[in-house]
Design an enzyme around this catalytic site. Structure first.
Site, mmCIF file in Angstrom:
data_model
loop_
_atom_site.group_PDB
_atom_site.id
_atom_site.type_symbol
_atom_site.label_atom_id
_atom_site.label_comp_id
_atom_site.label_asym_id
_atom_site.label_seq_id
_atom_site.Cartn_x
_atom_site.Cartn_y
_atom_site.Cartn_z
ATOM 1 N N TYR A 36 12.160 13.936 -2.568
ATOM 2 C CA TYR A 36 12.070 12.478 -2.429
ATOM 3 C C TYR A 36 10.757 12.072 -1.765
ATOM 4 O O TYR A 36 10.071 11.142 -2.213
ATOM 5 C CB TYR A 36 13.245 11.964 -1.603
ATOM 6 C CG TYR A 36 13.171 10.490 -1.278
ATOM 7 C CD1 TYR A 36 13.442 9.532 -2.249
ATOM 8 C CD2 TYR A 36 12.821 10.059 0.000
ATOM 9 C CE1 TYR A 36 13.373 8.173 -1.954
ATOM 10 C CE2 TYR A 36 12.745 8.712 0.304
ATOM 11 C CZ TYR A 36 13.024 7.770 -0.672
ATOM 12 O OH TYR A 36 12.941 6.436 -0.378
ATOM 13 N N PRO A 89 3.852 2.015 5.089
ATOM 14 C CA PRO A 89 5.306 1.829 5.115
ATOM 15 C C PRO A 89 5.995 2.878 4.246
ATOM 16 O O PRO A 89 5.677 3.016 3.064
ATOM 17 C CB PRO A 89 5.494 0.417 4.555
ATOM 18 C CG PRO A 89 4.284 0.185 3.701
ATOM 19 C CD PRO A 89 3.165 0.925 4.375
ATOM 20 N N SER A 118 8.683 -0.024 7.315
ATOM 21 C CA SER A 118 9.323 -0.322 6.038
ATOM 22 C C SER A 118 10.610 -1.118 6.218
ATOM 23 O O SER A 118 11.343 -0.938 7.197
ATOM 24 C CB SER A 118 9.635 0.991 5.313
ATOM 25 O OG SER A 118 10.436 0.765 4.162
ATOM 26 N N TYR A 146 10.332 -5.875 1.141
ATOM 27 C CA TYR A 146 10.694 -5.886 -0.272
ATOM 28 C C TYR A 146 11.304 -7.247 -0.558
ATOM 29 O O TYR A 146 12.313 -7.620 0.031
ATOM 30 C CB TYR A 146 11.705 -4.782 -0.594
ATOM 31 C CG TYR A 146 11.091 -3.428 -0.795
ATOM 32 C CD1 TYR A 146 10.314 -3.150 -1.912
ATOM 33 C CD2 TYR A 146 11.289 -2.416 0.141
ATOM 34 C CE1 TYR A 146 9.747 -1.903 -2.105
ATOM 35 C CE2 TYR A 146 10.723 -1.157 -0.040
ATOM 36 C CZ TYR A 146 9.956 -0.908 -1.163
ATOM 37 O OH TYR A 146 9.387 0.321 -1.350
ATOM 38 N N THR A 172 5.557 -5.942 -0.632
ATOM 39 C CA THR A 172 5.376 -4.992 -1.728
ATOM 40 C C THR A 172 5.649 -5.689 -3.054
ATOM 41 O O THR A 172 6.737 -6.200 -3.293
ATOM 42 C CB THR A 172 6.300 -3.778 -1.554
ATOM 43 O OG1 THR A 172 5.879 -3.046 -0.401
ATOM 44 C CG2 THR A 172 6.242 -2.866 -2.771
ATOM 45 N N LYS A 235 0.879 -5.958 -1.124
ATOM 46 C CA LYS A 235 0.677 -4.528 -1.375
ATOM 47 C C LYS A 235 1.085 -4.184 -2.810
ATOM 48 O O LYS A 235 2.124 -4.640 -3.287
ATOM 49 C CB LYS A 235 1.509 -3.700 -0.395
ATOM 50 C CG LYS A 235 1.359 -2.187 -0.520
ATOM 51 C CD LYS A 235 2.151 -1.486 0.575
ATOM 52 C CE LYS A 235 1.993 0.027 0.494
ATOM 53 N NZ LYS A 235 2.694 0.591 -0.670
ATOM 54 N N HIS A 259 1.722 2.523 -5.071
ATOM 55 C CA HIS A 259 2.983 2.985 -4.495
ATOM 56 C C HIS A 259 3.009 4.515 -4.376
ATOM 57 O O HIS A 259 4.039 5.151 -4.558
ATOM 58 C CB HIS A 259 4.169 2.505 -5.337
ATOM 59 C CG HIS A 259 5.379 2.140 -4.518
ATOM 60 N ND1 HIS A 259 5.616 0.863 -4.096
ATOM 61 C CD2 HIS A 259 6.400 2.884 -4.032
ATOM 62 C CE1 HIS A 259 6.749 0.830 -3.409
ATOM 63 N NE2 HIS A 259 7.243 2.039 -3.354
ATOM 64 N N GLY A 291 -3.160 5.883 -0.884
ATOM 65 C CA GLY A 291 -3.047 6.745 -2.058
ATOM 66 C C GLY A 291 -3.976 7.929 -2.037
ATOM 67 O O GLY A 291 -5.172 7.791 -2.288
ATOM 68 N N ARG A 294 -6.557 12.320 2.263
ATOM 69 C CA ARG A 294 -6.195 13.546 2.968
ATOM 70 C C ARG A 294 -7.293 14.049 3.889
ATOM 71 O O ARG A 294 -7.092 15.029 4.606
ATOM 72 C CB ARG A 294 -5.841 14.658 1.961
ATOM 73 C CG ARG A 294 -4.632 14.367 1.080
ATOM 74 C CD ARG A 294 -3.357 14.278 1.888
ATOM 75 N NE ARG A 294 -2.177 14.064 1.072
ATOM 76 C CZ ARG A 294 -1.686 12.864 0.742
ATOM 77 N NH1 ARG A 294 -2.309 11.770 1.168
ATOM 78 N NH2 ARG A 294 -0.609 12.745 0.006
#
Length: 371
Positions: A36, A89, A118, A146, A172, A235, A259, A291, A294
């Protein structure tokens, strides 16, 4: 309000990069929870492209520049903050560790990193705010929403988070329904009952038509801007026209995001969408991006492409899984130390100094992103 006692963890050996944290976390997480957290939509093309697209840009170092006073202070929504990094979030941090958002909030505040909580938090917003807001060197604390066609429910939630101390609302816009996430389905993931701290309204009738009927539209955004009493950011923006429309309706900023590759597979990676959106807004609103980030060099590239700040997602949960609050703090410290190094080696002493001229297209990767 009674605050929890956070678990103390020794940081595992051998963690030197965000990738190291991911490798170890995948060994520690429940397999379904790991699917997930880590999975994306469809064939996960966008999930991979989000990371790879940052490598399309090469840095042009500048030498012999004065570097005294180098800092990462960043201005967002009219205020100065210690860092251009915020925690993105993400739903239900307790899937990664029992301390959940409590641990994330403590670590982020201590590192001067912002946090966007979130709607699907597994910790009440009041508890997160109480832990986060007391730190005088913290970053911004925002709340992700949301949207829903039940404006009464949204009004109550907006009032609740405003009174609690949240400083902006992040709406979002790119997930009117859940993406087709094969990895998650193969693992048999189901959200544990009672994990979400907020009661989210469900459609009166199940199914996709009902979900689409309650999806946000532009007039809902205009209503939210008028109702929130706080700055509103949108977003899930990948197109310059949508960015401009959001700002025309009163949005204080946009988050360039797909997302995390979790909704529409083969959607444009954010590193490629960012320049056109920043150019379209011309400084009229805050621009953030998430997104695939790193490395500290990724953060510097995002700033050079026009972002004012970045949001970091999955690596935070990997650090949380590995060592609770200490793991989150380590992830954030690694990224910020790398950003400091990248700035110094490029002759940049403040995030606002990063400009497109710092970058050069990478001829080895550009053909891969010809779509």
């Amino acid at each position: 309000m009674t605050m929890p006692t956070l678990q103390r963890h020794a940081l595992p050996a051998g963690l030197h990069t965000l990738a190291d944290h991911e490798t170890l976390a995948q060994q520690r997480l429940d397999p379904a929870h790991g699917a997930y957290i880590s999975g994306g939509a469809g064939d996960e093309t966008t999930l991979r492209a989000n990371h790879d697209a940052w490598q399309q840009w090469l840095l042009r170092p500048r030498v012999l520049k004065p570097l005294a006073g180098l800092h990462t202070r960043t201005r967002l929504l009219g205020r100065d903050w210690p860092s251009p990094v915020l925690v993105a979030p993400m739903a239900c941090h307790r899937l990664a560790h029992p301390d959940g958002e409590h641990a994330t909030a403590v670590a982020a505040a201590a590192l001067g990193v912002g946090m966007v909580l979130s709607t699907q938090t597994s910790t009440p917003p009041e508890q997160v705010a109480a832990l986060y807001l007391h730190d005088t060197d913290r970053g911004p604390l925002w709340f992700q929403l949301y949207g829903h066609n039940d404006r009464g429910w949204m009004r109550e939630l907006l009032q609740r988070v405003h009174q609690t101390g949240y400083e902006a609302i992040v709406v979002t816009a790119d997930a009117p329904l859940q993406g087709v996430r094969d990895r998650e389905r193969r693992a048999g993931f189901q959200l544990p009952a009672g994990l979400c701290a907020l009661d989210l309204p469900s459609p009166a009738t199940p199914g996709v038509p009902a979900l689409l009927a309650q999806a946000l539209q532009w007039d809902d955004l205009a209503w939210l801007v008028a109702e929130a009493g706080l700055p509103v950011l949108v977003k899930g923006i990948l197109h310059p026209d949508d960015a401009q429309q959001a700002v025309r309706l009163g949005a204080a900023g946009v988050v360039v995001s797909n997302h995390g590759g979790r909704t529409l597979d083969t959607a444009l990676p954010t590193a490629l969408a960012l320049p056109a959106i920043a150019d379209a807004l011309q400084g009229d609103a805050a621009v953030l991006v998430d997104g695939g980030i790193r490395r500290g060099t990724d953060v510097l590239k995002a700033l050079a492409l026009g972002a004012h700040a970045v949001l970091l997602g999955r690596p935070v949960l990997y650090g949380l899984a590995n060592a609770g609050a200490a793991g989150v703090a380590h992830v954030l410290r690694l990224l910020q130390d790398e950003l400091h190094a990248a700035m110094a080696l490029c002759g940049v002493t403040a995030p606002a100094q990063a400009r497109p001229g710092l970058l050069h297209p990478n001829p080895a990767t550009a053909p891969h992103f010809s779509f």
